[in-house]
Design a protein around this motif. Structure first.
Motif, PDB file in Angstrom:
ATOM      1  N   ARG A  47       0.819  -1.221   0.000  1.00 35.53           N
ATOM      2  CA  ARG A  47       0.000   0.000   0.000  1.00 35.53           C
ATOM      3  C   ARG A  47       0.850   1.268   0.000  1.00 35.53           C
ATOM      4  NH1 ARG A  47      -5.213  -0.383   0.143  1.00 35.53           N
ATOM      5  NH2 ARG A  47      -6.245  -2.346   0.722  1.00 35.53           N
ATOM      6  N   ARG A  53       3.111   3.897  -5.111  1.00 31.53           N
ATOM      7  CA  ARG A  53       2.322   4.970  -5.736  1.00 31.53           C
ATOM      8  C   ARG A  53       2.207   4.689  -7.237  1.00 31.53           C
ATOM      9  NH1 ARG A  53       5.185  10.109  -2.813  1.00 31.53           N
ATOM     10  NH2 ARG A  53       7.008   8.864  -3.293  1.00 31.53           N
ATOM     11  N   TYR A  55       0.027   7.337  -9.403  1.00 37.75           N
ATOM     12  CA  TYR A  55      -0.510   8.277  -8.424  1.00 37.75           C
ATOM     13  C   TYR A  55      -0.707   9.673  -9.014  1.00 37.75           C
ATOM     14  CZ  TYR A  55      -1.004  10.975  -4.132  1.00 37.75           C
ATOM     15  OH  TYR A  55      -1.464  11.828  -3.142  1.00 37.75           O
ATOM     16  N   ARG A  71      -4.649   8.249  -1.181  1.00 32.98           N
ATOM     17  CA  ARG A  71      -3.975   6.974  -1.080  1.00 32.98           C
ATOM     18  C   ARG A  71      -4.651   6.185   0.031  1.00 32.98           C
ATOM     19  NH1 ARG A  71       2.336   8.191  -0.460  1.00 32.98           N
ATOM     20  NH2 ARG A  71       2.460   5.928  -0.714  1.00 32.98           N
ATOM     21  N   CYS A 113      -4.364   1.225  -4.191  1.00 31.07           N
ATOM     22  CA  CYS A 113      -3.168   0.735  -3.496  1.00 31.07           C
ATOM     23  C   CYS A 113      -3.270  -0.747  -3.124  1.00 31.07           C
ATOM     24  CB  CYS A 113      -2.888   1.571  -2.243  1.00 31.07           C
ATOM     25  SG  CYS A 113      -2.749   3.337  -2.563  1.00 31.07           S
TER      26      CYS A 113
END
Length: 1490
Positions: free
Chosen positions: A283, A286, A289, A1254, A1388
């Motif tokens: 998790r 990224r 992202y 996230r 994630c």
């Protein structure tokens, strides 16, 4: 209910008593004994009340026995049915009281039942004596319940102890039946142990029963049955019990129990490959992202349009010269103030600017009226009626603005005094304008009010009310407002009294009552006659009151429609009266940061009956969200000496807003707030009026202010306060001469407040017609004494006029001695810093009073009342001494303190800049020069950028938890700072226009100070850049907005305002007000703009954020405020850059997506439903989780991956738990991740929390605290998972609601790149707590994470702020090894494991990555994922006996490049117990190596 109890039936009732601090429980047995008799039994196992129960002695042990079930016999029905008995009995349980005790029950209630002494009941029936339980056993009430269950108060009944054995036998039978059919070795070891212990206790209990106590002969058979049941139970337990499971050896085979490790011999410390792999870091990847952020950050919000507000320009004179300039100035200031309040979110400190501007307009711009019409500014020249109406309208509007603004700022004691004075000035001006008989169309209201109407009429007036006494106890540091206060009192007395001294009829006495009074009724009657309005008939008192109330309140509208000036004047007077005697103007239940608008201060009038019994109408006035504007009881404001202490007593214990009405120089107030005894707790207030009262004070009652004054000095200082007329020279001499410790004591907040009050509280006012003289000594009547000691202009002006020598010499000596103590910097620990600053404030304030007195006593002008005897030459010489000392010594010292190369503390810089401004508070225009102009400009801009002006009051004498500390914040009231800015702005702009070269240099000084690149006079690096020419933007709406000549020429000449083709009005306005300017210094609002970004302070909600608080402590040296500039603002995200700190913050709004509806939110690889599709060899997952799942996560369906987890160390499952539903719920479920460990069995549950779009795990529950890597908050409790008993902690079924989140990034240098702060809560349960709590984690651009050690020095430099220690440190390098999968959805769900290494470095500086070669690089080993028979696992399980694994660290010192390289156990650290072990190879006697 009692009457329905049939004979030989009994009921059990709750009993006992409740006291304020504890509760005692009993049980009552009420039995109908037949023959119209009742019995009442008190079952009490102690300890309270057992002294009233009969006693006996055990003949074998000698221990005391008690009749625990005390029975009152032979109670007649009428007694037991009397409700009085039951009310008294149960009241003891319901209403806590110290009177509720055993004595009341046993000596009063119980004997009253049968009218016999309590102990006489012992021989009336059976009485069984038992051993009382100990204190611990009696607290769980088990024995009490059993006693009530087994007690039968009747002759021949079985004793309680024997009945208890029968109950135990029945329980044994139930226990045996539940395990009779159990299979061999199927019972849990812990259950077996509990049952065996229970059987042993039953056997022991049975053996203590005396055979003689059971008269029916059944004891023998009962005991035989007990032994038989126990034998059968024990045989069955031996058959069904299994071997005890041990988590420390779980998973080991029989072969492992005989290997070298079990024998204490180790050939090697090498572990299996993969021991360094740390799972659950997926998790932290990224993937995609940046694209996710662009998609979810929302649409860019349009830039706000900031309409310029001009508070001062060269067309608005300081003081109005005629009606036109008065009206024009009022209108323009009102409009500017309204603009600022409407843009309060865009303009920092808008309410403070507005309050000072409105106050300045009411007290300076508008001339004060004179009682003589020929000398009165408002009445000496002809005035048209529309001008009269317009002026009163603007005056009311300004009062609204001032009322709203002052409710939003810090309400210091000084501001309260000035606020009432400003409203009093408005009332006086309004009175004078209302008396004007217009030259074109005289107003009927003006004619009647002034007494100029034809016919037998007389003038009306308005009264000062409590205005003369309120501000007498409040410090006024500005001489202008002190003099203005007395000027208003003189005027108000003149208009409310006739020439012969008798009273006139007065109107609008709202502070005396909310119903019309005689003057109101008379005025309304006269106006009704002239305007032909209907009048009441018959004209009774109540009818006249109702008529006047309807006209004044406007409910009838008859007068206000015709005479709007009547309404305007009424509201102005109401604002004045309420500021003096009103209760809180705003409601209490509003947000802390609520900003009121002028429209909120609009008074809304109506009438209502006083009460149902009294139909008399009264005014009902509301404002500020319909909050009623009420007045205090007129009696409360009395100043009679007899009620002084009663008034103190009524106000002392109340809120700070009410305590502010008390004088800080009153000896009673000082003792009761600052006395050592009163500092430690609440005590009965003491009255202190004279020296005799002080001599009777005990040592602990004397105010020593944290022992900074000796008791003898404290007693002497306190005695000065009992003589207000001569206390000023006594106090000044006390601190200026003698013991230097007295002077150093002036650093404390309490002493500063008291000295300020003694000097600057103006005291009572002496009217011009006061003729009494001293005709007796001593004067016994205290009211007469106070009247004789009153002054016409204030006590400080009186001292300056009549005896200035001691005052001036002492203030010079105080400041000189304070400056001599300078240590080169401001330090909170030492006395010098706070003392120097207070000495400067004191000198500037006294200088201001002297300067004002000299200005009013110029040759050729009549002197004001109270200054007739002023020695101008002596005062001027003293004033020059003070100014020379301040200019030549104080200013250089303060500027040296805040040179950027020395001072990094923003709070100290703000404090010093505030005092630099204060030093020029008394400067007139002809005294301005480069230094004064540059200091005033740069300091106000610096404060605007870096200081957050709080609305909390700090000058409440009672609010001093540590009396030895200096005042907080900048030590100057917020209102004083903005009053200086407002009063100097006109002269600053005028001087800059007349002296452009000095203005240019001053502007460059502002830029250097604001950006931290230099001092007021030079750059830090010594560079000498060319001074730019600064000029105000050429447009009337931009006056005071200065830009350099490096800006666009069109901006300087005003052509930038020409609209471009295709521009909308909004685009054009945005450009001309905001976007066109690159660098700007706005003198109107003390703002500095750089590259179109206005510098501001970070939002308070960000400062309070938990993540930012950690960074502020570790990275930003615990600064109180942080300056920032906006980078980008979208609908879902704010992005700010912290000025000069290389940090950014991004505030994300709550994510409004419902994750449950998004397929990718839960890991798409988790497709196997639990437990339906569990493989046979994966049964360990079900054994650990299946039975507990309904309790841990009710109604949650879990899913897991398709991979075969038979031999895996753990299994990860996930599922949704439903959130509580509400009217605005849009996130219906919370995602849960469950980790099940195989060896030993344990369950860990995480919530998946969104953070900056996230998704991270947050630990919520663990079934085994000793094996979890984080100590979950909450009280641990025993629980069993997979047959393993351990301590569990946490709440597994918690849910999450969408919440804002804060991302913090930094860019220290190009090598480190941009790093993102990773809060420790997202690593809890993944890394040991010993590491999470020791390091601050930052994620690099490659997704790897670096932990920086939190090292704080015990030496707190400069008194308050811990700074990072220099020297050796470590970094925690977390290198991610990413799986081949990649989650592009943004949820994630990727895979990654990490290699965690502790790297020694030479310095704590995060930019210094130089490795310390003298210490090894250590790699963290993972105990939890190691195989059960491995050395690492067995060593880890052994260590878990000493401490939880969250504080156990096992390291390898060998070279480890990847997480699956071979490792060895080299270092073991037990952080909490401060133990560490290092492996070492030794050779045994036989030559073998270990």
């Amino acid at each position: 209910m009692i009457g329905n109890i049939v004979p030989h039936q009994q009921i059990v009732l709750p009993g006992g008593w409740q006291q304020p601090d504890r509760t005692h429980l009993c049980l009552y047995i009420l039995r109908n004994c037949g023959d119209s008799k009742f019995s009442f039994t008190v079952c009490n196992t102690g300890p309270d009340g057992l002294q009233y129960h009969p006693s006996s002695m055990n003949k074998h042990s000698g221990r005391q026995l008690k009749n625990l079930a005390l029975t009152v016999w032979d109670i007649p029905p009428h007694r037991i049915l009397d409700s009085t008995f039951w009310v008294l009995l149960f009241r003891m349980q319901v209403y806590p009281s110290k009177k509720n005790n055993a004595e009341f029950l046993y000596t009063q209630l119980l004997p009253a039942l049968n009218s016999k002494p309590l102990l006489s009941n012992v021989n009336e029936g059976p009485c069984e004596f038992l051993q009382p339980p100990d204190v611990i056993r009696s607290s769980n009430y088990h024995d009490l319940a059993r006693l009530a269950l087994t007690t039968t108060p009747v002759e021949g009944a079985r004793p309680s102890k024997y009945a208890s054995l029968l109950v135990m036998n029945a329980a044994l039978e139930l226990a045996y039946d539940s395990i009779a059919d159990a299979k061999k070795s199927s019972m849990d070891p812990e259950d077996t142990r509990i049952l065996k212990l229970t059987g042993r206790n039953v056997a022991s209990y049975a053996s203590t029963i005396e055979p003689s106590s059971v008269v029916d002969g059944s004891l023998k058979a009962t005991l035989s049955a007990t032994w038989d049941k126990l034998d059968r139970l024990l045989q069955t337990l031996n058959f069904t019990s299994s071997k005890e499971m041990d988590q420390h050896s779980h998973g080991l085979s029989e072969k492992d129990s005989e290997d070298d490790y079990s024998k204490g011999y180790l050939k090697t410390m090498t572990t299996e490959p993969g021991a360094a792999a740390q799972p659950f870091f997926g998790r932290f990847r990224r993937d995609n992202y940046d694209a996710i952020v662009k998609k979810l950050m929302g649409h860019p919000k349009p830039d706000p349009i900031l309409i310029p507000a001009i508070l001062t320009d060269d067309t608005m004179p300081v003081v109005a010269t005629d009606f036109q300039t008065a009206s024009s100035s009022l209108l323009r200031i009102c409009n500017a103030c309204s603009l600022l309040m409407q843009q309060r979110q865009l303009v920092k400190n808008a309410p403070a600017f507005v309050a000072s501007a409105a106050q300045y307009a009411l007290t300076v711009t508008l001339p004060m009226p004179d009682l003589d019409p020929e000398h009165c500014f408002w009445r000496k020249s002809p005035m048209r009626r529309e001008t009269q109406i317009n002026l009163l309208f603007l005056l009311r509007r300004m009062c609204r603005i001032y009322s709203a603004a002052t409710e939003c700022v810090q309400k210091s004691r000084g501001l309260i005094a000035i606020r009432t004075t400003a409203f009093a000035a408005a009332a006086c001006v309004g009175d004078a304008i209302s008396r004007v008989v217009a030259s074109d169309d005289p107003s009927p209201f003006a004619l009647h009010y002034s007494g100029e109407c034809e016919g037998p009429t007389q003038p009306f007036g308005i009264e000062a009310g409590s205005f003369g006494t309120l501000a007498a106890n409040l410090p006024i540091h500005d001489p202008h407002y002190c003099a203005l206060r007395f000027q208003c009192l003189d005027y108000l007395r003149g208009v409310s009294h006739k020439m012969d001294g008798t009273d006139r009829l007065t109107i609008f006495n709202f502070d005396l009552g909310q119903s019309p009074m005689a003057g109101d009724i008379e005025l309304c009657t006269q106006l009704s006659i002239q305007l032909a309005l209907p009048r009441p008939y018959p004209a009774t008192e109540s009818a006249n009151i109702a008529h006047a109330a309807a006209l004044i309140s406007g409910t009838s509208g008859s007068i206000i429609e015709v005479l709007p000036e009547f309404e305007y004047f009424r509201d102005v007077i109401f604002h004045f009266k309420h500021s003096v005697s009103g209760k809180a103007a705003t409601p209490d239940n509003v947000d802390e940061f609520k900003t009121w608008l002028p429209s909120d201060a609009t008074l809304r009038w109506s009438t209502r009956p006083i009460s149902q019994e009294d139909p008399t109408l009264e005014y009902h006035v509301t404002a500020f969200q319909s909050h009623r504007q009420e007045f205090v009881d007129p009696v409360t404001g009395t100043t009679e000496s007899k009620s002084t202490f009663k008034r103190f007593f009524s106000l002392f214990g109340k809120s700070s807003a009410e305590r502010q009405k008390l004088s800080s120089a009153d000896p009673t107030n000082i003792v009761n707030t600052c006395g050592d005894k009163f500092q430690k707790g609440k005590h009965k207030p003491i009255s202190v009026h004279n020296e005799d009262d002080i001599l009777h004070l005990k040592t602990e009652e004397l105010p020593t202010f944290g022992n900074v004054l000796k008791p003898a000095d404290a007693e002497r200082f306190l005695s000065f306060m009992t003589v207000p007329y001569i206390r000023i020279p006594l106090i000044m001499d006390f601190f200026a001469n003698g013991d230097p410790a007295r002077l150093m004591a002036l650093k404390t907040k309490s002493l500063q407040l008291i000295v300020d009050a003694a000097l600057f509280e103006p005291g009572l006012w002496k009217p011009a017609d006061f003729t009494e003289t001293v005709n007796e000594v001593p004067i016994v009547d205290l009211d007469k004494l106070q009247a004789l000691l009153a002054t016409p202009l204030g006590t400080l002006f009186n001292e300056i006029a009549k005896s200035p020598d001691v005052l001036t010499s002492c203030i010079v000596k105080i400041v000189e001695r304070a400056l001599d103590m300078d240590v080169g910097k401001y330090s909170k620990k030492s006395s010098s810093g706070p003392l120097i600053l207070y000495g400067i404030r004191l000198a500037v304030r006294i200088e201001g009073y002297m300067k004002f007195a000299l200005k009013k006593c110029r040759a050729g002008k009549p002197r004001p009342r109270g200054l007739e005897s002023l020695d101008c030459q002596k005062v001027e010489e003293s004033m020059k001494k003070i100014r020379t000392m301040l200019d030549n010594q104080a200013i250089p010292i303060l500027e040296y303190w805040i040179e950027p190369s020395r001072c990094k503390d923003v709070g100290v810089s703000c404090l010093v800049h505030a005092h630099l401004m204060y030093l020029f508070k008394n400067h007139y225009y002809d005294e301005f020069d480069f230094r004064s102009v540059s200091v005033l400009l740069s300091s106000q801009v610096y404060l605007a950028i870096n200081h957050r002006f709080s609305s909390s009051v700090y000058d409440d004498l009672a609010d001093t938890p540590n009396p030895s500390l200096p005042p907080p914040s900048i030590q100057v009231a917020q209102s004083e700072i903005f009053d200086i800015i407002q009063s100097k702005r006109y002269h600053l702009l005028k001087y800059m226009k007349a002296n452009p070269s000095e203005a240019d240099s001053a502007m460059e000084a502002v830029v250097r100070i604001a950006t931290g690149t230099g001092t007021r006079t030079a750059f830090l690096d010594g560079s000498a850049l060319k001074i730019r020419h600064w000029s105000s933007i050429q447009h009337p709406t931009c006056y005071g907005r200065f830009v350099p000549d490096t800006e666009d020429e069109n901006l300087r000449d005003g052509t930038y305002r020409i609209p471009k083709k295709g521009q909308t009005y909004e685009q054009w306005m945005l450009y001309v007000t905001t976007k066109a300017v690159g660098i700007e210094v706005n003198v109107q609002l003390s703002e500095f703009t750089l590259q179109n970004h206005k510098m501001m302070l970070l939002d308070p909600s960000i400062l309070k954020n938990t993540d930012f608080a950690h960074i502020k402590r570790t990275e930003l040296k615990d600064v109180t405020d942080v300056a920032c500039a906006e980078v980008m603002h979208t609908s879902n995200r704010y992005w700010w850059r912290l000025v000069g700190r290389r940090h950014d913050v991004q505030s994300w709004a709550p994510d409004r997506r419902n994750y449950h509806d998004i397929k990718q939110a839960r890991n798409p690889k988790f497709t196997r439903k639990f437990p339906d599709r569990i493989r046979s060899k994966e049964s360990w997952i079900a054994e650990a989780l299946l039975e507990k799942l309904p309790l841990l996560l009710p109604d949650v369906t879990l899913y897991m991956s398709k991979e075969d987890l038979s031999s895996a160390p753990y299994a990860v499952l996930s599922g949704w738990i439903e959130n509580p539903r509400g009217p605005e719920t849009y996130s219906t479920h919370t995602l849960k991740e469950v980790i099940v460990w195989q060896h030993p069995p344990a369950v860990t549950i995480f919530n998946v929390r969104e953070h900056g779009r996230r998704f991270f795990r947050v630990l919520e529950y663990t079934s085994n605290m000793s094996l979890c890597l984080h100590e979950v908050t909450g009280e641990p409790y025993p629980d069993r998972v997979g047959g393993m008993l351990a301590l569990s902690a946490g709440i597994p079924m918690t849910t999450l609601s969408p919440a804002p989140s804060l991302l913090i990034t930094r860019a220290l240098n190009s090598q480190l790149g941009t790093q993102t702060y990773m809060p420790g809560r997202f690593l809890a349960g993944i890394l040991p707590t010993a590491l999470v709590e020791r390091y601050t984690f930052w994620q690099s651009e490659d997704d790897n994470i670096i932990g920086y050690e939190d090292v704080m020095s015990s030496d707190e430099s400069d008194g308050a702020i811990p700074v990072p220690s220099k020297g050796a440190s470590t970094r925690l390098k977390i290198t991610l090894s990413k799986g081949e999968d990649s989650d592009k959805s943004g949820f994630c769900n990727s895979n990654a494991e990490a290699l965690v290494q502790r790297v020694p470095v030479l310095d704590t500086d995060p930019e210094n990555e130089e490795i310390d070669g003298n210490r090894p690089i250590l790699t963290l080993l993972n105990i939890l994922t190691a195989p059960p028979s491995s050395l690492l696992k067995r060593v880890g399980m052994l260590l878990s006996r000493l401490d939880n694994l969250s504080n156990v660290l096992v390291w390898s010192s060998g070279q480890v490049d990847t997480a699956h390289d071979a490792c060895s156990i080299d270092v073991i650290e037990l952080q909490r117990v401060n133990l560490s072990f290092k492996s070492r190879r030794v050779e045994t006697m036989g030559g073998k190596g270990e």
